[in-house]
Design an enzyme around this catalytic site. Structure first.
Site, PDB file in Angstrom:
ATOM      1  N   ASP A  36       0.896  -1.165   0.000  1.00 21.84           N
ATOM      2  CA  ASP A  36       0.000   0.000   0.000  1.00 21.84           C
ATOM      3  C   ASP A  36       0.925   1.203   0.000  1.00 21.84           C
ATOM      4  OD1 ASP A  36      -2.199   1.917   0.511  1.00 21.84           O
ATOM      5  OD2 ASP A  36      -3.314   0.185   1.228  1.00 21.84           O
ATOM      6  N   SER A 130     -16.331  -5.510  -8.591  1.00 22.29           N
ATOM      7  CA  SER A 130     -17.442  -4.906  -7.842  1.00 22.29           C
ATOM      8  C   SER A 130     -18.735  -5.347  -8.510  1.00 22.29           C
ATOM      9  CB  SER A 130     -17.320  -3.370  -7.901  1.00 22.29           C
ATOM     10  OG  SER A 130     -18.507  -2.759  -7.419  1.00 22.29           O
ATOM     11  N   TYR A 143     -15.704   4.617 -12.472  1.00 22.32           N
ATOM     12  CA  TYR A 143     -15.492   3.516 -11.527  1.00 22.32           C
ATOM     13  C   TYR A 143     -16.090   2.226 -12.099  1.00 22.32           C
ATOM     14  CZ  TYR A 143     -15.542   0.849  -7.141  1.00 22.32           C
ATOM     15  OH  TYR A 143     -15.353  -0.113  -6.171  1.00 22.32           O
ATOM     16  N   LYS A 147     -14.142  -1.305 -13.135  1.00 20.70           N
ATOM     17  CA  LYS A 147     -14.450  -2.583 -12.486  1.00 20.70           C
ATOM     18  C   LYS A 147     -14.938  -3.614 -13.519  1.00 20.70           C
ATOM     19  CE  LYS A 147     -13.095  -1.630  -8.374  1.00 20.70           C
ATOM     20  NZ  LYS A 147     -11.942  -2.355  -7.793  1.00 20.70           N
ATOM     21  N   THR A 178     -16.251   0.413   4.766  1.00 21.97           N
ATOM     22  CA  THR A 178     -14.803   0.665   4.782  1.00 21.97           C
ATOM     23  C   THR A 178     -14.569   2.162   4.626  1.00 21.97           C
ATOM     24  OG1 THR A 178     -14.488   0.615   2.391  1.00 21.97           O
ATOM     25  CG2 THR A 178     -14.418  -1.523   3.536  1.00 21.97           C
TER      26      THR A 178
HETATM   27  P1  NAD Z   1     -10.171   1.499   1.112  1.00 21.20           P
HETATM   28  O1  NAD Z   1     -10.168   2.883   0.574  1.00 21.20           O
HETATM   29  O2  NAD Z   1     -10.380   1.265   2.550  1.00 21.20           O
HETATM   30  O3  NAD Z   1      -8.863   0.720   0.664  1.00 21.20           O
HETATM   31  C1  NAD Z   1      -8.254   0.892  -0.610  1.00 21.20           C
HETATM   32  C2  NAD Z   1      -6.747   0.849  -0.402  1.00 21.20           C
HETATM   33  O4  NAD Z   1      -6.111   0.966  -1.696  1.00 21.20           O
HETATM   34  C3  NAD Z   1      -6.250   2.008   0.469  1.00 21.20           C
HETATM   35  O5  NAD Z   1      -5.520   1.539   1.589  1.00 21.20           O
HETATM   36  C4  NAD Z   1      -5.394   2.820  -0.479  1.00 21.20           C
HETATM   37  O6  NAD Z   1      -4.273   3.443   0.132  1.00 21.20           O
HETATM   38  C5  NAD Z   1      -4.969   1.765  -1.512  1.00 21.20           C
HETATM   39  N1  NAD Z   1      -4.574   2.452  -2.740  1.00 21.20           N
HETATM   40  C6  NAD Z   1      -5.334   3.299  -3.473  1.00 21.20           C
HETATM   41  N2  NAD Z   1      -4.584   3.857  -4.448  1.00 21.20           N
HETATM   42  C7  NAD Z   1      -3.320   3.345  -4.322  1.00 21.20           C
HETATM   43  C8  NAD Z   1      -2.101   3.548  -5.022  1.00 21.20           C
HETATM   44  N3  NAD Z   1      -2.019   4.404  -6.051  1.00 21.20           N
HETATM   45  N4  NAD Z   1      -1.014   2.860  -4.626  1.00 21.20           N
HETATM   46  C9  NAD Z   1      -1.075   2.000  -3.580  1.00 21.20           C
HETATM   47  N5  NAD Z   1      -2.208   1.769  -2.877  1.00 21.20           N
HETATM   48  C10 NAD Z   1      -3.313   2.446  -3.241  1.00 21.20           C
HETATM   49  O7  NAD Z   1     -11.331   0.782   0.258  1.00 21.20           O
HETATM   50  P2  NAD Z   1     -11.923  -0.691   0.340  1.00 21.20           P
HETATM   51  O8  NAD Z   1     -13.387  -0.531   0.406  1.00 21.20           O
HETATM   52  O9  NAD Z   1     -11.208  -1.551   1.307  1.00 21.20           O
HETATM   53  O10 NAD Z   1     -11.611  -1.163  -1.163  1.00 21.20           O
HETATM   54  C11 NAD Z   1     -10.875  -2.329  -1.499  1.00 21.20           C
HETATM   55  C12 NAD Z   1     -11.345  -2.780  -2.867  1.00 21.20           C
HETATM   56  O11 NAD Z   1     -12.717  -3.147  -2.825  1.00 21.20           O
HETATM   57  C13 NAD Z   1     -11.238  -1.698  -3.960  1.00 21.20           C
HETATM   58  O12 NAD Z   1     -10.765  -2.270  -5.157  1.00 21.20           O
HETATM   59  C14 NAD Z   1     -12.668  -1.234  -4.117  1.00 21.20           C
HETATM   60  O13 NAD Z   1     -12.915  -0.670  -5.386  1.00 21.20           O
HETATM   61  C15 NAD Z   1     -13.409  -2.524  -3.897  1.00 21.20           C
HETATM   62  N6  NAD Z   1     -14.825  -2.389  -3.536  1.00 21.20           N
HETATM   63  C16 NAD Z   1     -15.195  -1.690  -2.429  1.00 21.20           C
HETATM   64  C17 NAD Z   1     -16.545  -1.564  -2.126  1.00 21.20           C
HETATM   65  C18 NAD Z   1     -17.021  -0.762  -0.925  1.00 21.20           C
HETATM   66  O14 NAD Z   1     -18.255  -0.506  -0.812  1.00 21.20           O
HETATM   67  N7  NAD Z   1     -16.173  -0.372  -0.007  1.00 21.20           N
HETATM   68  C19 NAD Z   1     -17.510  -2.195  -2.930  1.00 21.20           C
HETATM   69  C20 NAD Z   1     -17.085  -2.922  -4.043  1.00 21.20           C
HETATM   70  C21 NAD Z   1     -15.736  -3.026  -4.333  1.00 21.20           C
END
Ligand code: NAD
Length: 243
Positions: A36, A130, A143, A147, A178
């Protein structure tokens, strides 16, 4: 699910779902390399901080994880960013960031990891797509498109690399509690706890997902219990598909 002796790389490991995946893997015996932008506070076998928009970092990540852990069996391409709005409100920077993190980085990581895993006799990759990669969602055009791209890439790679013993699948969550979701509510002026409770009432199971609900399915796909699954897109939605 037993991950004893398995070596795994998790991207986005400082975030909600990524940290839950890393914790669950460690609890089940895996050695975990966390990636990260800032991984300093995470308890893990290897720390590989960097920016996934940097092609050199993304290309080198699987090799760095293999070197740090002494092997590489599993990758969770979980990091992601969300851009809100219709295309008319989408900037060139939004485009570069969304494509860079959500599509190009997992592409680069898979491209580098597949030969490493093939040489070792196989492996498993779990990408995070997603529900919005399977069907459109309003006001999040970029987005959803990214996805859909990682979902399609997963299906294609799942077919192309099964013969090498590499299983590539994706999870497709709906709303998860999250920082990604919470900061989105806060930015729009809503109290995150209230908004999440209200959102939960729209889900047939009665609540939106917690990160652990998603991590358990991700670990299943990486485990031997999913040994015949290749190129699958697994929806995790509490009974609420995106329409
Ligand atoms: P989050 O924001 O808590 O975590 C995402 C992480 O990705 C963060 O720690 C961030 O620092 C890291 N990141 C982003 N850009 C980066 C970069 N350029 N270099 C290195 N690290 C980077 O979000 P989350 O909800 O835990 O999301 C995790 C995955 O789940 C994502 O792919 C998101 O699209 C997907 N998702 C989330 C949801 C939701 O409702 N939260 C729903 C469907 C899918």
């Amino acid at each position: 699910m037993d991950f004893k002796g398995k070596k795994a790389l998790v991207t986005g490991a400082a975030g909600g779902i990524g940290s839950a995946i890393a914790r669950a893997l460690k609890a089940k015996g895996a050695q975990v390399a966390v990636a990260d932008r800032d991984v300093s506070g995470i308890d893990a076998a290897a720390h590989l901080p960097g920016d996934l928009c940097d092609p050199t970092y993304a290309d080198a990540l699987p090799g760095a994880a293999k070197d740090a852990l002494g092997g590489l069996d599993i990758i969770f391409n979980n990091a992601g960013v969300i851009t809100r709005g219709p295309v008319t409100e989408t900037t060139d920077d939004d485009w570069a960031l969304s494509l860079g993190v959500n599509v190009e980085a997992p592409f680069r990581i898979c491209r580098a990891a597949i030969p490493i895993m093939a040489a070792a006799g196989g492996g498993a990759i779990v990408n995070t797509a997603s529900c919005w990669g399977l069907r459109p969602g309003g006001n999040h055009a970029l987005y959803c498109m990214t996805k859909a791209a990682i979902a399609s890439l997963t299906q294609c790679m799942g077919m192309d690399h099964a013969h090498q013993g590499i299983r590539i699948n994706a999870i497709c969550p709906n709303e998860v509690n999250t920082p990604m979701l919470r900061t989105g509510f806060a930015k729009r002026g809503f109290d995150p706890d209230t908004a999440i409770a209200e959102l939960g009432r729209t889900v047939p199971l009665g609540r939106i997902a917690e990160a652990e609900d998603i991590a358990d399915v991700a670990l299943f796909l990486a485990s031997d219990a999913a040994r015949y699954m290749c190129g699958a897109l697994v929806e995790i939605n509490g009974g609420k598909p995106v329409l």
